[in-house]
Write an enzyme that holds these catalytic residues in place. Structure first.
Site, short mmCIF file in Angstrom:
data_model
loop_
_atom_site.label_atom_id
_atom_site.label_comp_id
_atom_site.label_asym_id
_atom_site.label_seq_id
_atom_site.Cartn_x
_atom_site.Cartn_y
_atom_site.Cartn_z
N LYS A 578 -12.32 1.98 6.10
CA LYS A 578 -11.26 0.77 5.80
C LYS A 578 -10.85 -0.10 7.03
CE LYS A 578 -8.74 3.88 3.82
NZ LYS A 578 -8.63 3.50 2.55
N LYS A 584 -2.78 2.91 8.03
CA LYS A 584 -3.98 3.41 7.25
C LYS A 584 -4.16 4.96 8.11
CE LYS A 584 -5.97 -0.60 5.47
NZ LYS A 584 -5.88 -0.51 3.92
N THR A 686 -8.22 -0.25 -3.04
CA THR A 686 -9.23 -0.32 -4.25
C THR A 686 -10.43 0.79 -3.64
OG1 THR A 686 -9.96 -2.24 -2.95
CG2 THR A 686 -8.77 -2.32 -5.16
#
Length: 864
Positions: A578, A584, A686
């Protein structure tokens, strides 16, 4: 390892040509006529379109010949869809996004048209390799990450659900940069994706439109203000067909490219500087030159505001033209009263927020509607999706910049704000602080326009993108607004298209599922629940494990070829791909890698579940900390991968240039999906859904859509660890003390000391001092606080992986529970609850059928 003897034999032997060409039912039927026709089309395009023969053609020529052949099958359906929409005159949906991260188009088109197997056979008979041709296609990387890829999945679902929908954005000449890793550092290279041309787009110069910038506002007594002396840039549309799955619907994505008008800088030309006048045309055309490479970060540059206005100004002219020329408006007097009944505009985050004042300007200044009528129509037309709660990502444009670039729009925003604040003051006359908080204009430290507030005030619906995220925006970020109009706020949990993220990228699993439960799941992913009946079926467990092993073997070959690292295909593939961002928490993963390394070094003979840790993603070019994180991961990888004591027990790969086409390779091969953001920071995610659908288990925090994944599959079937949103709030209240965790956790202390002392950077021991300083003194995302829980959870992962049968049973439960996360479900909710349209499974008559069939189908749609 839980692999059948057959599986081991298959792993050791390459696929035969016959096996490669095995028919997969959900990829279309191979008919002799189809194959002959495709071969004929291929040779025709090679000859007439590319002007080549087989003696001189390159692999890229063959890719283009095949693309044009497949596109031929789109064109008739594309025109048919437009004819159908004219006849049926449905409400049209316009999805406005500054990003569309489409990836490659060829294979997706073949699948959606049911041509994949026939094309495979035709290409095989022509003596070519389909995979080699597919690899020639450039990714259309017109997005940064989740937001742009979501827009692409939504376009696929809108076409599959038969909606009259259009995607509008910018045709960036250069998409998201190509990432090279040199000496462990990220280096950016321009993504010249259009260098060889794009066979999927059609330029439409006949629909070129003017867009105005700068100038001044002329105000005369008793007359509407006039925006004059503007600089004009032309917007040239390029259309890309978006096919639905097996329903003959082909919608349109229209991307705008900036062009200088012919009289651009004529004044310079008149004084003789012709060369400079021509060179200056670039200034206008720079608007669509390059995508800003920021994810979850606002960059307040003039060029970016120009891009945002450019796309909405061109789009709204197009929308109004289509509204005015629709069947009902050409047959009677024009009235804008029906505009919200025929037009729904979705703002994908705040980037297209200028559409709100622009539509008001058109209605009031050009169409001469009174303000109240114009405002009512505008509010009923727009809806807004919020994608982030991170304060640095929320757009706030300086007033003086907007005044220079778009003076009339600033006036309109001020008027919207005045009416809005008068309303707030009438409800809360004493509450000056609330009035300040809810203003569209922020006063502190230079006046700024809060674009999220503009979107909320100017839309009839506002939604978050996962249940927990929508709760946070109602409870915290936009609390004042949701208290005022609670009915305006909704949740629409994100989804992914199963066509690309299962059929295309994981045909082995897609076919296995089709054999088990039938093919209908492709358009109704909730049918995957039927797999729960097979959780204890030994043959199905074996088959699922074998598909995963085949995918891992294929990806291991790819990694060995690219990275020259010996990969153990029996190891657990632990994947974290990602955008690189502190929230994150790639750093948390990196600390676990160092911890595993230290454990193996301390006890080299102890049994250890082997892992291949794969981390990938791009850092924004100006994001120093994200770039340092990449350097740390690559430095740790150098030490781990070259330590003979470690051997094949642990390998670390930094996946260079992560993009859609690479995601399609890595996701099907993944065992463990890392979704480890600090609770309350990831809006949805997603990637987490893609991994779940493809048979990876998730290690994650209760954040974003992880929460709903745990609800669907059962929390016991995910590896959940760490603080919840409430725990993070509590820790903020009492104060986060990183040193405390460092002192109390010996393995954490050892890992940090190794980074600090230069163990992973012996030539520059101080190299990672910025990371260490951040982790101890200003880590907003509290890496140390979740370290202990994360490492213990990873031990549980290894324990389950030891029992391959039980691991695969949990995998099947996860796949069975992933039906909710189809973008078809998300778009159905948008359609019925926000846009006021109904999905339809009506099939548009194909190009071969007479026009009467089209009109009959349009009539039946009008009735429904």
């Amino acid at each position: 390892m839980f692999i059948t003897i057959y599986g081991l034999i298959r792993m050791a032997t390459p696929l035969t040509d016959q096996e490669k060409r095995k028919q997969i039912s959900i990829r279309g039927i191979v008919g002799v006529e189809n194959v002959a026709e495709l071969k004929k089309g291929f040779n025709r395009h090679l000859h007439f379109t590319l002007v080549k023969d087989r003696n001189v053609a390159t692999p890229r020529d063959y890719y283009f010949a095949l693309s044009h052949t497949v596109r031929d099958h789109l064109v008739g359906r594309w025109i048919r869809t437009q004819q159908f929409c004219y006849e049926a005159d449905p409400k049209r949906v316009y999805y406005l996004s500054l990003e569309f991260y489409m990836g490659r188009t060829l294979q997706n088109t073949m699948i959606n048209l049911g041509l994949q197997n026939a094309c495979d056979e035709a290409i095989y008979q022509l003596g070519l390799d389909m995979e080699d041709l597919e690899e020639m296609e450039e990714d259309a990387g017109l997005g940064n990450g989740g937001l742009g890829r979501l827009a692409a999945c939504f376009l696929d679902s809108m076409a599959t659900l038969g909606l009259a929908a259009y995607g509008y954005g910018i045709r960036y000449e250069y998409g998201i940069f190509n990432q090279k890793i040199k000496d462990g550092w990220q280096v950016e290279e321009a993504d010249d994706w259009l260098r060889y041309g794009n066979p999927w787009e059609k330029a439409r110069p006949e629909f070129m439109l003017p867009v105005h910038f700068y100038g001044r506002v002329e105000e005369e007594e008793g007359k509407e203000p006039k925006w004059v002396d503007t600089q004009v840039v032309l917007a040239m549309p390029y259309d890309t067909p978006i096919p639905g799955y097996m329903n003959n619907t082909v919608n349109t994505m229209r991307l705008w490219s900036a062009r200088a008008p012919n009289d651009f800088n004529l004044r310079d030309f008149n004084v003789g500087d012709y060369i400079q006048a021509v060179l200056d045309r670039n200034l206008a055309e720079n608007i669509s030159r390059v995508l800003y490479p920021n994810d979850n970060f606002f960059e307040g540059k003039e060029l970016r505001l120009k891009q945002e206005y450019f796309v909405v100004a061109a789009t709204l002219q197009d929308v109004i033209r289509r509204f005015k020329t629709s069947k009902r408006n050409t047959s009677g007097p024009l009235s804008f009263d029906s505009f919200p009944d025929k037009v729904a505009i979705q703002l994908n985050d705040t980037h297209p927020a200028m559409a709100i004042p622009e539509l008001m300007r058109i209605f009031v200044d050009i169409e001469k509607l009174d303000w109240d009528t114009a405002w009512d129509i505008t509010k009923r037309t727009f809806a807004y999706t919020n994608h982030t709660v991170l304060p640095e990502a929320l757009e706030r444009w300086p007033v003086d910049l907007m005044e220079k670039l778009l003076p009339r729009h600033l006036q309109i925003i001020y008027k919207i704000n005045l009416i809005h604040l008068n309303h707030i003051a009438s409800l809360f006359p004493e509450d000056m602080d609330r009035i300040r908080r809810m203003s569209l204009i922020e006063e502190g430290g230079g006046k700024r326009v809060n674009m999220a507030h503009l979107c909320i005030v100017g839309s009839h619906k506002v939604n978050g993108v996962a249940k927990i995220h929508s709760d946070i925006i109602k409870r915290d970020v936009f609390q004042d607004f949701s208290e005022l109009e609670p009915e305006k706020f909704q949740n629409k949990t994100n989804g992914i298209t199963p066509r690309r993220w299962l059929l295309l990228c994981n045909p082995g699993l897609a076919d296995l599922i089709a054999e088990a439960i039938g093919e209908e799941y492709v358009k109704d992913l909730t049918q995957l629940q039927k797999l729960n009946d097979l959780v204890d079926d030994e043959a199905f467990i074996r088959d699922v494990a074998k598909v995963k092993q085949d995918n891992k073997l294929k990806f291991a070959h790819y990694l060995e070829k690219i990275y020259k690292v010996d990969i153990n295909p029996a190891s657990m593939f632990d994947v974290h791909v990602k955008r690189i961002h502190e929230y994150k928490r790639q750093l948390l993963n990196c600390l676990h890698v160092i911890t595993m390394y230290n454990r193996i070094k301390s006890h080299p003979t102890k049994p250890f579940i082997p892992r291949t840790v794969i981390i990938g993603g791009k850092a924004a070019p100006g994001y120093h900390m994200a770039k340092m994180i990449i350097k740390l991961i690559t430095s740790v990888a150098d030490v781990v991968n070259n330590d003979p004591v470690i051997g094949r027990k642990l390998k670390v790969i930094f996946l260079e240039n992560y993009r859609v086409s690479l995601a399609e390779k890595v996701i099907p091969a993944t065992d463990l999906s890392e979704q480890i953001s600090t609770a309350g920071t990831e809006a949805s995610g997603t990637g987490n859904m893609k991994f779940m659908l493809n048979g990876a288990l998730t290690i994650g925090t209760m954040d974003g859509a992880n929460v709903e994944m745990a609800e669907e599959a059962g929390e016991e079937n995910l590896f959940i660890f760490g603080m919840r949103v409430n725990d993070v709030a509590e820790l903020d209240k009492k104060g986060y003390n990183a040193l405390q965790y460092y002192e109390n956790l010996s393995e954490l202390k050892r890992a940090i000391n190794q980074i600090k002392s230069g163990y992973f950077s012996p030539k520059q021991p101080e190299m990672f001092s910025d990371i260490i300083n951040m982790l101890f003194h200003h880590d907003r995302f509290k890496v140390f606080a979740d370290y202990e829980s994360y490492v213990k959870c990873q031990d549980r992962v290894s324990a389950l992986y030891k029992d391959q049968r039980e691991w695969t049973r949990v995998v099947i439960k996860n796949i069975a529970a992933s039906g909710k996360f189809s973008s078809d479900r998300t778009i159905t909710e948008y359609a019925t609850e926000i846009w006021g349209v109904e999905p339809t499974d009506l099939k548009i008559p194909p190009p071969g059928e007479p026009r009467e069939a089209l009109e009959e189908t349009a009539r039946s749609l009008r009735k429904t």
